[in-house]
Design an enzyme around this catalytic site. Structure first.
Site, PDB file in Angstrom:
ATOM      1  N   TYR A   1      27.986  44.328  41.875  1.00 47.06           N
ATOM      2  CA  TYR A   1      28.113  45.487  42.815  1.00 47.06           C
ATOM      3  C   TYR A   1      28.879  45.034  44.175  1.00 47.06           C
ATOM      4  O   TYR A   1      29.730  45.660  44.459  1.00 47.06           O
ATOM      5  CB  TYR A   1      26.836  46.460  42.932  1.00 47.06           C
ATOM      6  CG  TYR A   1      27.108  47.446  43.839  1.00 47.06           C
ATOM      7  CD1 TYR A   1      27.884  48.662  43.468  1.00 47.06           C
ATOM      8  CD2 TYR A   1      26.564  47.506  44.971  1.00 47.06           C
ATOM      9  CE1 TYR A   1      28.248  49.790  44.282  1.00 47.06           C
ATOM     10  CE2 TYR A   1      26.683  48.569  45.917  1.00 47.06           C
ATOM     11  CZ  TYR A   1      27.444  49.649  45.387  1.00 47.06           C
ATOM     12  OH  TYR A   1      27.675  50.868  46.395  1.00 47.06           O
TER      13      TYR A   1
ATOM     14  N   GLN B   1      27.751  63.019  44.466  1.00 48.18           N
ATOM     15  CA  GLN B   1      28.583  61.861  44.281  1.00 48.18           C
ATOM     16  C   GLN B   1      28.899  61.867  42.779  1.00 48.18           C
ATOM     17  O   GLN B   1      28.154  61.599  41.943  1.00 48.18           O
ATOM     18  CB  GLN B   1      27.960  60.660  44.640  1.00 48.18           C
ATOM     19  CG  GLN B   1      28.962  59.376  44.665  1.00 48.18           C
ATOM     20  CD  GLN B   1      27.962  58.392  44.971  1.00 48.18           C
ATOM     21  OE1 GLN B   1      27.476  57.937  44.092  1.00 48.18           O
ATOM     22  NE2 GLN B   1      28.322  57.391  45.919  1.00 48.18           N
TER      23      GLN B   1
ATOM     24  N   LYS C   1      31.017  60.007  39.906  1.00 48.40           N
ATOM     25  CA  LYS C   1      31.344  58.373  39.939  1.00 48.40           C
ATOM     26  C   LYS C   1      32.674  58.368  38.971  1.00 48.40           C
ATOM     27  O   LYS C   1      32.609  59.018  37.898  1.00 48.40           O
ATOM     28  CB  LYS C   1      30.243  57.644  39.339  1.00 48.40           C
ATOM     29  CG  LYS C   1      29.156  57.332  39.980  1.00 48.40           C
ATOM     30  CD  LYS C   1      29.326  56.088  40.994  1.00 48.40           C
ATOM     31  CE  LYS C   1      27.897  55.803  41.757  1.00 48.40           C
ATOM     32  NZ  LYS C   1      28.321  55.187  42.894  1.00 48.40           N
TER      33      LYS C   1
ATOM     34  N   ASP D   1      33.508  58.796  43.832  1.00 48.59           N
ATOM     35  CA  ASP D   1      33.527  57.209  43.972  1.00 48.59           C
ATOM     36  C   ASP D   1      33.887  56.567  43.272  1.00 48.59           C
ATOM     37  O   ASP D   1      33.594  56.304  41.960  1.00 48.59           O
ATOM     38  CB  ASP D   1      31.818  57.081  44.229  1.00 48.59           C
ATOM     39  CG  ASP D   1      31.431  55.849  44.735  1.00 48.59           C
ATOM     40  OD1 ASP D   1      32.373  54.974  45.007  1.00 48.59           O
ATOM     41  OD2 ASP D   1      30.226  55.545  44.936  1.00 48.59           O
TER      42      ASP D   1
ATOM     43  N   GLU E   1      35.488  58.183  47.868  1.00 47.83           N
ATOM     44  CA  GLU E   1      34.700  56.992  48.317  1.00 47.83           C
ATOM     45  C   GLU E   1      34.903  55.755  47.728  1.00 47.83           C
ATOM     46  O   GLU E   1      35.279  55.752  46.428  1.00 47.83           O
ATOM     47  CB  GLU E   1      33.080  57.353  48.067  1.00 47.83           C
ATOM     48  CG  GLU E   1      32.367  56.219  48.384  1.00 47.83           C
ATOM     49  CD  GLU E   1      30.763  56.617  48.322  1.00 47.83           C
ATOM     50  OE1 GLU E   1      30.391  57.814  48.511  1.00 47.83           O
ATOM     51  OE2 GLU E   1      29.819  55.629  47.885  1.00 47.83           O
TER      52      GLU E   1
ATOM     53  N   ASP F   1      32.496  52.251  51.307  1.00 50.95           N
ATOM     54  CA  ASP F   1      31.053  51.808  50.857  1.00 50.95           C
ATOM     55  C   ASP F   1      31.167  50.506  50.496  1.00 50.95           C
ATOM     56  O   ASP F   1      30.865  49.677  51.901  1.00 50.95           O
ATOM     57  CB  ASP F   1      30.767  52.655  49.549  1.00 50.95           C
ATOM     58  CG  ASP F   1      29.270  52.192  49.410  1.00 50.95           C
ATOM     59  OD1 ASP F   1      28.642  51.446  50.099  1.00 50.95           O
ATOM     60  OD2 ASP F   1      28.858  52.897  48.186  1.00 50.95           O
TER      61      ASP F   1
ATOM     62  N   LYS G   1      24.790  50.982  53.185  1.00 54.59           N
ATOM     63  CA  LYS G   1      23.718  50.431  52.305  1.00 54.59           C
ATOM     64  C   LYS G   1      22.880  49.521  53.352  1.00 54.59           C
ATOM     65  O   LYS G   1      23.361  48.742  54.152  1.00 54.59           O
ATOM     66  CB  LYS G   1      24.195  49.683  51.333  1.00 54.59           C
ATOM     67  CG  LYS G   1      24.931  50.195  50.362  1.00 54.59           C
ATOM     68  CD  LYS G   1      24.158  51.282  49.408  1.00 54.59           C
ATOM     69  CE  LYS G   1      25.264  51.938  48.394  1.00 54.59           C
ATOM     70  NZ  LYS G   1      26.111  53.256  49.115  1.00 54.59           N
TER      71      LYS G   1
ATOM     72  N   ALA H   1      21.552  50.281  47.724  1.00 56.08           N
ATOM     73  CA  ALA H   1      22.150  50.259  46.328  1.00 56.08           C
ATOM     74  C   ALA H   1      21.173  50.290  45.560  1.00 56.08           C
ATOM     75  O   ALA H   1      21.497  51.040  44.450  1.00 56.08           O
ATOM     76  CB  ALA H   1      22.635  48.815  46.435  1.00 56.08           C
TER      77      ALA H   1
ATOM     78  N   TRP I   1      20.625  58.464  49.907  1.00 55.63           N
ATOM     79  CA  TRP I   1      20.483  58.458  48.439  1.00 55.63           C
ATOM     80  C   TRP I   1      19.234  57.174  48.206  1.00 55.63           C
ATOM     81  O   TRP I   1      19.247  56.282  48.957  1.00 55.63           O
ATOM     82  CB  TRP I   1      21.767  57.866  47.950  1.00 55.63           C
ATOM     83  CG  TRP I   1      21.382  57.733  46.313  1.00 55.63           C
ATOM     84  CD1 TRP I   1      21.688  58.754  45.398  1.00 55.63           C
ATOM     85  CD2 TRP I   1      21.008  56.395  45.532  1.00 55.63           C
ATOM     86  NE1 TRP I   1      21.359  58.157  44.132  1.00 55.63           N
ATOM     87  CE2 TRP I   1      21.254  56.948  44.155  1.00 55.63           C
ATOM     88  CE3 TRP I   1      20.642  55.415  45.768  1.00 55.63           C
ATOM     89  CZ2 TRP I   1      20.736  56.089  43.248  1.00 55.63           C
ATOM     90  CZ3 TRP I   1      20.260  54.342  44.633  1.00 55.63           C
ATOM     91  CH2 TRP I   1      20.301  54.681  43.574  1.00 55.63           C
TER      92      TRP I   1
HETATM   93  C1  0XW Z   1      25.195  55.848  44.645  1.00 54.71           C
HETATM   94  N1  0XW Z   1      24.872  54.700  45.176  1.00 54.71           N
HETATM   95  C2  0XW Z   1      24.086  54.433  46.542  1.00 54.71           C
HETATM   96  C3  0XW Z   1      23.681  54.072  43.914  1.00 54.71           C
HETATM   97  C4  0XW Z   1      24.203  52.602  43.368  1.00 54.71           C
HETATM   98  O1  0XW Z   1      23.703  51.668  44.259  1.00 54.71           O
HETATM   99  C5  0XW Z   1      25.676  52.773  43.824  1.00 54.71           C
HETATM  100  C6  0XW Z   1      25.789  53.615  44.965  1.00 54.71           C
HETATM  101  C7  0XW Z   1      27.249  53.699  45.871  1.00 54.71           C
HETATM  102  O2  0XW Z   1      27.236  54.712  46.384  1.00 54.71           O
HETATM  103  O3  0XW Z   1      28.201  53.177  44.973  1.00 54.71           O
HETATM  104 MG    MG Z   2      29.590  54.398  46.856  1.00 56.06          MG
END
Ligand code: 0XW
Ligand code: MG
Length: 367
Positions: free
Chosen positions: A56, A162, A164, A193, A218, A241, A265, A294, A320
């Site tokens: 990641y 969010q 993905k 994201d 994102e 991010d 993060k 993360a 998160w």
């Molecule tokens: C949603 N998150 C905060 C959890 C995973 O680590 C991925 C991350 C993100 O926004 O990429």
């Molecule tokens: Mg992200």
């Protein structure tokens, strides 16, 4: 209050539901590293760092433990008073590796808070609220299934979702964004994201094909330079991010005007203390951001929530925490929990969470 002993533990956090799917990687279980600092006056402070696998971002669990092994012996005997002095001491032991130093920084603040009788949010400048919003992260999935979960999570009280995308064809990504928007509309704010998974061309196409949907985009592409080329070519606000690997990357993105907000993060930025700097830089430019990590258990969750409480609510994109994907808690008495899409800020001194004694077994290292 001096550091008498440092214990390092590890714990495996299997993903509830089996798999967490992103453009950059799929993960099934995460390896978390915990730092317990014992002081000469009998207090214990906890820190945690938990990379979401080795792909990641340039972090991995064994790397965290190797870095911790370089740093920890040099901290024995240190006074827990000046966090800046402790940070300097860590920098004298090891260059970089902010994600490992972040665990110590959390433990220092936990101890200082307990000693002074104040929550960590107070040490970070002071809380503006006693309840912070969370957001729900929808993993890469089919358009229909993703929209169904999105509607459920909005009903459960999440103010932000969010979605993905990435690592598959454009058509599915576009359909997913449309279906989620049809399912939730203005009831939740939406972030899309890409987790670094889109080419600049794909990002531009997705932007155009979803033009009327008010989402923030994102980390669509891999590098900060690719993302910089999107400026003026996409209509959706762009958040960084993974590219914000340290404070300097944030400063660079803000001064170049290539980020409209951030997914931060805590461990990647080097810890809570370093996060206060980027938090304040964002405040100067009215930039929204999240306060996440993360992955991680209750220690990291508490850290994110204390920090989030110090951010101006209108720019707070949510904290998160991995709770939705983890069974159980480190601290069953005072767990960090999401209720109706929000998280109560711990009011007890320090981080406000303490792992159950013995729950991580024997330390993997003691200094
Ligand atoms: C949603 N998150 C905060 C959890 C995973 O680590 C991925 C991350 C993100 O926004 O990429
Ligand atoms: Mg992200």
């Amino acid at each position: 209050m001096r550091i008498e002993q440092i214990n390092i533990y590890t714990t495996e956090l299997p993903v509830k539901g089996g798999i967490y799917r992103m453009a950059s990687d799929n993960v099934e279980s995460l390896d978390s590293t915990l730092v317990e600092i014992v002081t000469d006056d009998g207090l214990t402070g906890w820190g945690e760092t938990c990379p979401i696998g080795p792909v990641y971002q340039p972090h991995h669990a064994l790397g965290a433990r190797a870095a911790v092994a370089e740093i920890a012996p040099g901290l024995i005997g240190s006074e827990i008073a000046s966090i800046r002095l402790l940070a300097k001491r860590m920098d004298e032991r090891l260059n970089g590796h902010g994600y490992a130093k972040a665990a110590f920084d959390m433990a220092f603040l936990d101890l200082l808070g307990q000693k002074l009788g104040v929550p960590v949010s107070t040490l970070l400048g002071g809380a503006l609220t006693d309840r912070v919003p969370a957001y729900y992260s929808l993993i890469v999935g089919s358009p229909e299934e993703t929209a169904r979960i999105a509607a459920d999570k909005v009903k459960a009280g999440y103010p932000r979702l969010q979605v993905k995308i990435g690592g598959r064809n454009l058509e599915e990504d576009v359909a997913t964004v449309h279906k989620v928007w049809e399912a939730v509309g203005y009831k939740a704010r939406i972030a899309v994201d890409g987790n670094r998974g889109l080419t600049v061309a794909a990002a531009i196409h997705l932007d155009r094909l979803c033009q009327a949907i008010p989402f923030v985009f994102e980390q669509p592409c891999n590098t900060i330079d690719e993302i910089a080329t999107l400026k003026g070519r996409v209509t959706h606000p762009v958040y960084l991010d993974e590219s914000t690997e340290d404070q300097n990357a944030v400063l660079q993105a803000i001064s170049l005007g290539i980020a409209d907000g951030f997914g931060f993060k805590v461990t990647r930025l080097g810890g809570l203390t370093k996060m206060t700097t980027v938090r304040d830089l964002c405040a100067i430019r009215s930039l929204p951001h999240s306060c996440d990590d993360a992955w991680g258990g209750d220690i990291i969750a508490a850290a994110c929530v204390h920090l989030a409480a110090t951010v101006e609510p209108r720019r707070m994109e949510g904290a998160w925490i991995a709770q939705e994907y983890i069974d159980g808690h480190f601290d069953a008495k005072n767990p960090i929990v999401i209720e109706k899409g929000h998280i109560a800020v711990p009011q007890r001194p320090g981080l406000g969470v303490k792992p159950e004694p013995g729950m991580f077994g024997k330390p993997v290292a003691t200094y």
